[in-house]
Write an enzyme that holds these catalytic residues in place. Sequence first.
Site, mmCIF file in Angstrom:
data_model
loop_
_atom_site.group_PDB
_atom_site.id
_atom_site.type_symbol
_atom_site.label_atom_id
_atom_site.label_comp_id
_atom_site.label_asym_id
_atom_site.label_seq_id
_atom_site.Cartn_x
_atom_site.Cartn_y
_atom_site.Cartn_z
ATOM 1 N N ASP A 16 0.791 -1.243 0.000
ATOM 2 C CA ASP A 16 0.000 0.000 0.000
ATOM 3 C C ASP A 16 0.821 1.292 0.000
ATOM 4 O O ASP A 16 0.515 2.232 0.756
ATOM 5 C CB ASP A 16 -0.986 -0.007 1.183
ATOM 6 C CG ASP A 16 -1.964 -1.177 1.125
ATOM 7 O OD1 ASP A 16 -1.836 -2.016 0.223
ATOM 8 O OD2 ASP A 16 -2.855 -1.258 1.994
ATOM 9 N N ASP A 58 -4.614 -0.646 -1.598
ATOM 10 C CA ASP A 58 -5.940 -0.511 -1.024
ATOM 11 C C ASP A 58 -6.795 0.094 -2.138
ATOM 12 O O ASP A 58 -6.404 1.112 -2.734
ATOM 13 C CB ASP A 58 -5.814 0.462 0.166
ATOM 14 C CG ASP A 58 -6.772 0.165 1.293
ATOM 15 O OD1 ASP A 58 -7.160 -1.000 1.465
ATOM 16 O OD2 ASP A 58 -7.120 1.121 2.016
ATOM 17 N N HIS A 60 -10.567 0.928 -2.756
ATOM 18 C CA HIS A 60 -11.953 0.970 -2.277
ATOM 19 C C HIS A 60 -12.911 1.573 -3.291
ATOM 20 O O HIS A 60 -12.554 2.530 -4.000
ATOM 21 C CB HIS A 60 -12.037 1.835 -1.009
ATOM 22 C CG HIS A 60 -11.245 1.310 0.150
ATOM 23 N ND1 HIS A 60 -11.273 -0.004 0.550
ATOM 24 C CD2 HIS A 60 -10.406 1.944 1.021
ATOM 25 C CE1 HIS A 60 -10.493 -0.160 1.607
ATOM 26 N NE2 HIS A 60 -9.946 1.008 1.916
ATOM 27 N N HIS A 64 -17.280 3.196 0.785
ATOM 28 C CA HIS A 64 -16.809 1.923 1.344
ATOM 29 C C HIS A 64 -17.133 1.829 2.837
ATOM 30 O O HIS A 64 -17.138 2.853 3.548
ATOM 31 C CB HIS A 64 -15.291 1.809 1.125
ATOM 32 C CG HIS A 64 -14.730 0.493 1.562
ATOM 33 N ND1 HIS A 64 -13.892 0.361 2.645
ATOM 34 C CD2 HIS A 64 -14.923 -0.750 1.067
ATOM 35 C CE1 HIS A 64 -13.578 -0.921 2.781
ATOM 36 N NE2 HIS A 64 -14.175 -1.616 1.838
ATOM 37 N N HIS A 77 -10.522 7.166 1.673
ATOM 38 C CA HIS A 77 -9.154 7.057 1.158
ATOM 39 C C HIS A 77 -9.088 5.978 0.088
ATOM 40 O O HIS A 77 -9.933 5.083 0.056
ATOM 41 C CB HIS A 77 -8.187 6.704 2.308
ATOM 42 C CG HIS A 77 -8.481 5.368 2.917
ATOM 43 N ND1 HIS A 77 -9.485 5.178 3.849
ATOM 44 C CD2 HIS A 77 -7.955 4.135 2.700
ATOM 45 C CE1 HIS A 77 -9.536 3.906 4.187
ATOM 46 N NE2 HIS A 77 -8.626 3.234 3.494
ATOM 47 N N LYS A 102 -6.979 -4.847 -3.205
ATOM 48 C CA LYS A 102 -7.749 -5.463 -2.109
ATOM 49 C C LYS A 102 -8.782 -4.497 -1.550
ATOM 50 O O LYS A 102 -8.699 -3.285 -1.799
ATOM 51 C CB LYS A 102 -6.803 -5.891 -0.990
ATOM 52 C CG LYS A 102 -6.064 -4.727 -0.342
ATOM 53 C CD LYS A 102 -5.136 -5.207 0.740
ATOM 54 C CE LYS A 102 -4.295 -4.071 1.274
ATOM 55 N NZ LYS A 102 -5.077 -3.008 1.955
ATOM 56 N N CYS A 141 -2.164 -2.561 7.665
ATOM 57 C CA CYS A 141 -2.136 -3.529 6.559
ATOM 58 C C CYS A 141 -0.839 -4.332 6.492
ATOM 59 O O CYS A 141 -0.850 -5.499 6.085
ATOM 60 C CB CYS A 141 -2.421 -2.822 5.245
ATOM 61 S SG CYS A 141 -4.165 -2.315 5.146
HETATM 62 C C1 VGL Z 1 -4.745 0.903 5.577
HETATM 63 C C2 VGL Z 1 -6.135 2.066 6.990
HETATM 64 C C3 VGL Z 1 -7.194 1.854 6.153
HETATM 65 C C4 VGL Z 1 -3.372 0.400 5.263
HETATM 66 C C5 VGL Z 1 -5.803 0.687 4.727
HETATM 67 O O1 VGL Z 1 -3.056 0.165 4.085
HETATM 68 O O2 VGL Z 1 -2.580 0.230 6.216
HETATM 69 N N1 VGL Z 1 -4.918 1.587 6.702
HETATM 70 N N2 VGL Z 1 -7.025 1.158 5.018
HETATM 71 ZN ZN ZN Z 2 -8.474 1.232 3.463
#
Ligand code: VGL
Ligand code: ZN
Length: 187
Positions: A16, A58, A60, A64, A77, A102, A141
């Site tokens: 990410d 990530d 979304h 979401h 985000h 994902k 993550c």
């Molecule tokens: C993440 C918060 C929400 C990450 C993803 O990639 O760590 N953190 N969605």
């Molecule tokens: Zn996220």
Amino acid sequence: MTRVTYGPDTALLVVDMQNDFCEGGALAVAGGDALVPAINAEMAAANEAGARVVASRDWHPVEHASFREQGGPWPPHCIQDTLGAAFHPDLALPEGTVRVSKASAFDSDAYSAFDGTGLAAFLQRHAVRRVVVCGLALDVCVRATALDAAAAGFATLLLAEASAAVAPSGRQACLDELRQAGVEVFE
Ligand code: VGL
Ligand code: ZN
């Protein structure tokens, strides 16, 4: 310099490294941008040694389930196809990097790059036995991805210096938890 010996049995999993998790992003993680040079060097070393490089994102949909407006914990985000969801512009993904998206269902979140993606089977099919994890965010993550990698039976390494936490105060506890789960932590 990398401290990992890479080869075809190893995958480097970069988690990410997207604009929204870096400076100025919707869910900025302090120190996120600063990881880019080290991760670029790691990807180059891995690629040169014949290790597969995997980059998760990530990804979304609008509205979401993880967004505050929907009752979730996070500001909106990494909405699909927005600039915030794009990989950091300085991230030098080697040719052949495998992208894994994902958390694309409206109604559920997925922190781990293994969650709902089929990634474990893909890596096994390519005779990968060892997974090296880095990226963002350490306590969200990256943590979930490293735990899943170890649970799936991969020898799992975490590059702690190439990862940053949303809540830096929980960093040590997070690293301890990962060690407890059998992850080898390189600090
Ligand atoms: C993440 C918060 C929400 C990450 C993803 O990639 O760590 N953190 N969605
Ligand atoms: Zn996220």
